[in-house]
Design an enzyme around this catalytic site. Sequence first.
Site, PDB file in Angstrom:
ATOM      1  N   SER A 106      -7.397  -8.893  -4.966  1.00 63.28           N
ATOM      2  CA  SER A 106      -5.989  -8.784  -4.557  1.00 63.28           C
ATOM      3  C   SER A 106      -5.152  -9.919  -5.138  1.00 63.28           C
ATOM      4  CB  SER A 106      -5.906  -8.837  -3.032  1.00 63.28           C
ATOM      5  OG  SER A 106      -4.581  -9.122  -2.624  1.00 63.28           O
TER       6      SER A 106
ATOM      7  N   TYR B  47       0.253  -6.989  -7.150  1.00 61.60           N
ATOM      8  CA  TYR B  47       1.557  -6.895  -6.502  1.00 61.60           C
ATOM      9  C   TYR B  47       2.517  -7.455  -7.526  1.00 61.60           C
ATOM     10  CZ  TYR B  47      -0.049  -5.678  -1.825  1.00 61.60           C
ATOM     11  OH  TYR B  47      -0.569  -5.023  -0.745  1.00 61.60           O
TER      12      TYR B  47
ATOM     13  N   THR C  34      -0.354  -1.672  -6.699  1.00 63.06           N
ATOM     14  CA  THR C  34      -0.102  -1.171  -5.338  1.00 63.06           C
ATOM     15  C   THR C  34       1.389  -0.959  -5.128  1.00 63.06           C
ATOM     16  OG1 THR C  34      -2.086  -2.190  -4.461  1.00 63.06           O
ATOM     17  CG2 THR C  34      -0.354  -1.690  -2.872  1.00 63.06           C
TER      18      THR C  34
ATOM     19  N   LYS D 278      -1.796   2.694  -6.684  1.00 61.55           N
ATOM     20  CA  LYS D 278      -2.380   2.759  -5.330  1.00 61.55           C
ATOM     21  C   LYS D 278      -1.275   2.896  -4.293  1.00 61.55           C
ATOM     22  CE  LYS D 278      -5.330   0.057  -2.161  1.00 61.55           C
ATOM     23  NZ  LYS D 278      -4.479  -0.645  -1.200  1.00 61.55           N
TER      24      LYS D 278
ATOM     25  N   HIS E 145      -2.588   2.438   2.860  1.00 63.85           N
ATOM     26  CA  HIS E 145      -2.789   1.016   3.150  1.00 63.85           C
ATOM     27  C   HIS E 145      -3.445   0.831   4.521  1.00 63.85           C
ATOM     28  CE1 HIS E 145      -1.279  -2.664   1.020  1.00 63.85           C
ATOM     29  NE2 HIS E 145      -1.658  -3.253   2.127  1.00 63.85           N
TER      30      HIS E 145
HETATM   31  C1  LIG Z   1      -6.393  -7.529   5.943  1.00 64.28           C
HETATM   32  C2  LIG Z   1      -6.017  -6.555   4.884  1.00 64.28           C
HETATM   33  C3  LIG Z   1      -5.407  -7.013   3.730  1.00 64.28           C
HETATM   34  C4  LIG Z   1      -5.057  -6.117   2.723  1.00 64.28           C
HETATM   35  N1  LIG Z   1      -4.518  -6.590   1.578  1.00 64.28           N
HETATM   36  C5  LIG Z   1      -4.248  -5.736   0.578  1.00 64.28           C
HETATM   37  C6  LIG Z   1      -3.788  -6.229  -0.666  1.00 64.28           C
HETATM   38  O1  LIG Z   1      -3.647  -7.418  -0.861  1.00 64.28           O
HETATM   39  N2  LIG Z   1      -3.524  -5.317  -1.634  1.00 64.28           N
HETATM   40  C7  LIG Z   1      -3.686  -3.961  -1.448  1.00 64.28           C
HETATM   41  O2  LIG Z   1      -3.429  -3.178  -2.349  1.00 64.28           O
HETATM   42  N3  LIG Z   1      -4.139  -3.472  -0.279  1.00 64.28           N
HETATM   43  C8  LIG Z   1      -4.437  -4.338   0.716  1.00 64.28           C
HETATM   44  N4  LIG Z   1      -4.942  -3.842   1.883  1.00 64.28           N
HETATM   45  C9  LIG Z   1      -5.164  -2.391   2.024  1.00 64.28           C
HETATM   46  C10 LIG Z   1      -6.564  -1.985   1.528  1.00 64.28           C
HETATM   47  O3  LIG Z   1      -6.677  -2.080   0.134  1.00 64.28           O
HETATM   48  C11 LIG Z   1      -6.865  -0.531   1.912  1.00 64.28           C
HETATM   49  O4  LIG Z   1      -5.862   0.311   1.410  1.00 64.28           O
HETATM   50  C12 LIG Z   1      -6.984  -0.329   3.420  1.00 64.28           C
HETATM   51  O5  LIG Z   1      -7.641  -1.428   4.031  1.00 64.28           O
HETATM   52  C13 LIG Z   1      -7.732   0.963   3.725  1.00 64.28           C
HETATM   53  O6  LIG Z   1      -7.706   1.237   5.078  1.00 64.28           O
HETATM   54  P1  LIG Z   1      -8.948   0.922   6.072  1.00 64.28           P
HETATM   55  O7  LIG Z   1      -9.113  -0.549   6.120  1.00 64.28           O
HETATM   56  O8  LIG Z   1      -8.493   1.462   7.391  1.00 64.28           O
HETATM   57  O9  LIG Z   1     -10.130   1.658   5.531  1.00 64.28           O
HETATM   58  C14 LIG Z   1      -5.297  -4.720   2.901  1.00 64.28           C
HETATM   59  C15 LIG Z   1      -5.918  -4.277   4.064  1.00 64.28           C
HETATM   60  C16 LIG Z   1      -6.280  -5.168   5.052  1.00 64.28           C
HETATM   61  C17 LIG Z   1      -6.980  -4.640   6.278  1.00 64.28           C
HETATM   62  O1  LIG Z   2      -1.618  -7.359   4.532  1.00 69.76           O
HETATM   63  C1  LIG Z   2      -1.536  -6.462   3.696  1.00 69.76           C
HETATM   64  O2  LIG Z   2      -1.912  -5.308   3.934  1.00 69.76           O
HETATM   65  C2  LIG Z   2      -0.977  -6.745   2.399  1.00 69.76           C
HETATM   66  O3  LIG Z   2      -1.357  -6.076   1.494  1.00 69.76           O
HETATM   67  C3  LIG Z   2       0.058  -7.771   2.197  1.00 69.76           C
HETATM   68  C4  LIG Z   2       0.225  -8.357   0.956  1.00 69.76           C
HETATM   69  C5  LIG Z   2       1.192  -9.313   0.753  1.00 69.76           C
HETATM   70  C6  LIG Z   2       2.040  -9.684   1.752  1.00 69.76           C
HETATM   71  C7  LIG Z   2       1.866  -9.127   2.963  1.00 69.76           C
HETATM   72  C8  LIG Z   2       0.882  -8.168   3.200  1.00 69.76           C
END
Ligand SMILES: Cc1cc2nc3c(=O)[nH]c(=O)nc-3n(C[C@H](O)[C@H](O)[C@H](O)COP(=O)(O)O)c2cc1C
Ligand SMILES: O=C(O)C(=O)c1ccccc1
Length: 400
Positions: A136, A160, A186, A268, A292
């Site tokens: 990420s 991002y 994303t 995504k 997400h």
């Molecule tokens: C704590 C956390 C941080 C996340 N950070 C990102 C991120 O930085 N970039 C991104 O594309 N998706 C991020 N996601 C989304 C995940 O890539 C994914 O789409 C999502 O966790 C899928 O859902 P699930 O956890 O219910 O299976 C994040 C999810 C969580 C739980």
């Molecule tokens: O927490 C998240 O799901 C996430 O992808 C994100 C990324 C950057 C800023 C805040 C949230």
Amino acid sequence: MTQEAPHPPGNYGDHQLGIYLNGMFADRTPDLTTDLAALEDQARAALAPEALGYVVPSAGSGATARANREAFDRWRIVPRVLRSGARRDLSCEVLGTSMPAPLLIAPMGVQTLAHPDGELATVRAAAALGVPYVHSTQAAHSFEQIAEAGGDAPRWYQLYWPTDREVCLSFLERAKATGFSTLVLTLDTPMLGWRPADLNRGFLPFLRNVGIANYLTDPAFLAKLDKPVAEDPGAAALHWAKMFPNPGLSWADLPFLREHWDGPILLKGISAAEDARLAADHGMDGVVVSNHGGRQVDGAIGALDALPAVADAVGDRIAVLFDSGVRTGADTVKALALGARAVLLGRPVLYGLALAGQEGVDHVLRCLLAELDLTLALSGYVSHRGLSRESLACAQRSAP
Ligand SMILES: Cc1cc2nc3c(=O)[nH]c(=O)nc-3n(C[C@H](O)[C@H](O)[C@H](O)COP(=O)(O)O)c2cc1C
Ligand SMILES: O=C(O)C(=O)c1ccccc1
């Protein structure tokens, strides 16, 4: 990455016998639950309140996260029998990346909230099994640290897109230089969704300089600061906060990425079939159907409900990947049967990480691979490639 994905001499499901034998001969039982759907309950106790509030809940009322799970519950697998399934092969290649099974680690930021080793533990566990790790932009470790910890194992980079183009270009350059083969842009988070659990605590890790390691190690980012980060950490975090939101992005921006990234590109956060069509029309190599994990739009369509229409629209033109709500081997089978080429595993990875660091992530991955293998075998498939919509039936509603 062209290396061969590691594959066990037997089947991934053999992990099951290993657990039973440990119980019988060594009086050892797994430290973490093997019921991956129940792992969240175990992890809740291990997470500090702020980390728990950030990782577990979803946007608004939580309706989208519930819709994600309900969508899985509406499908049932229809097992077949007597189809010679002694040896299974789950390996596959997605956009040039070999993987031992149609499974990747979803990009998730700030993993040090779950465990002090953060992404380093996750990438090491993933690398040991050959499961691709998606880094990420909001990670608590930099591209360079991930590359060192991950060695030759396959890794993708999730962008991002910051409003500062110089920082954006620098991220792409660093990702290329450190061996990230594939770009995932994303699009469902051009700014943060409404997240009451964090808002009620006034907690956003990035503003405390946690989860902005890629920025704090970036020459283009650092060049824009008036003072060194150590002297004024708050100014660095605020500078991040200015360039992160990017709601102005549009389809017209995508050629810039093509120009500056040599490998495959996926979008995504796709739910609408029409957006998937636009992605293909704009020369993208794939999409990740995802909401997400319900963290962005409250009241959005369940991700699995969105998948069939996207697969119908573009499945023969570009790669369709899936995440949001995958918890078990059976969930994975359902997503693959409905048209996904591979799934990304999200929160369960962080739950394993929170409970036992690298070993916890290893546990989660091994259990999921074993459960996927056994579900396929017990359903009459030697490979996920045999799955189709015929493999599933809609659950009958019980009479009122
Ligand atoms: C704590 C956390 C941080 C996340 N950070 C990102 C991120 O930085 N970039 C991104 O594309 N998706 C991020 N996601 C989304 C995940 O890539 C994914 O789409 C999502 O966790 C899928 O859902 P699930 O956890 O219910 O299976 C994040 C999810 C969580 C739980
Ligand atoms: O927490 C998240 O799901 C996430 O992808 C994100 C990324 C950057 C800023 C805040 C949230």
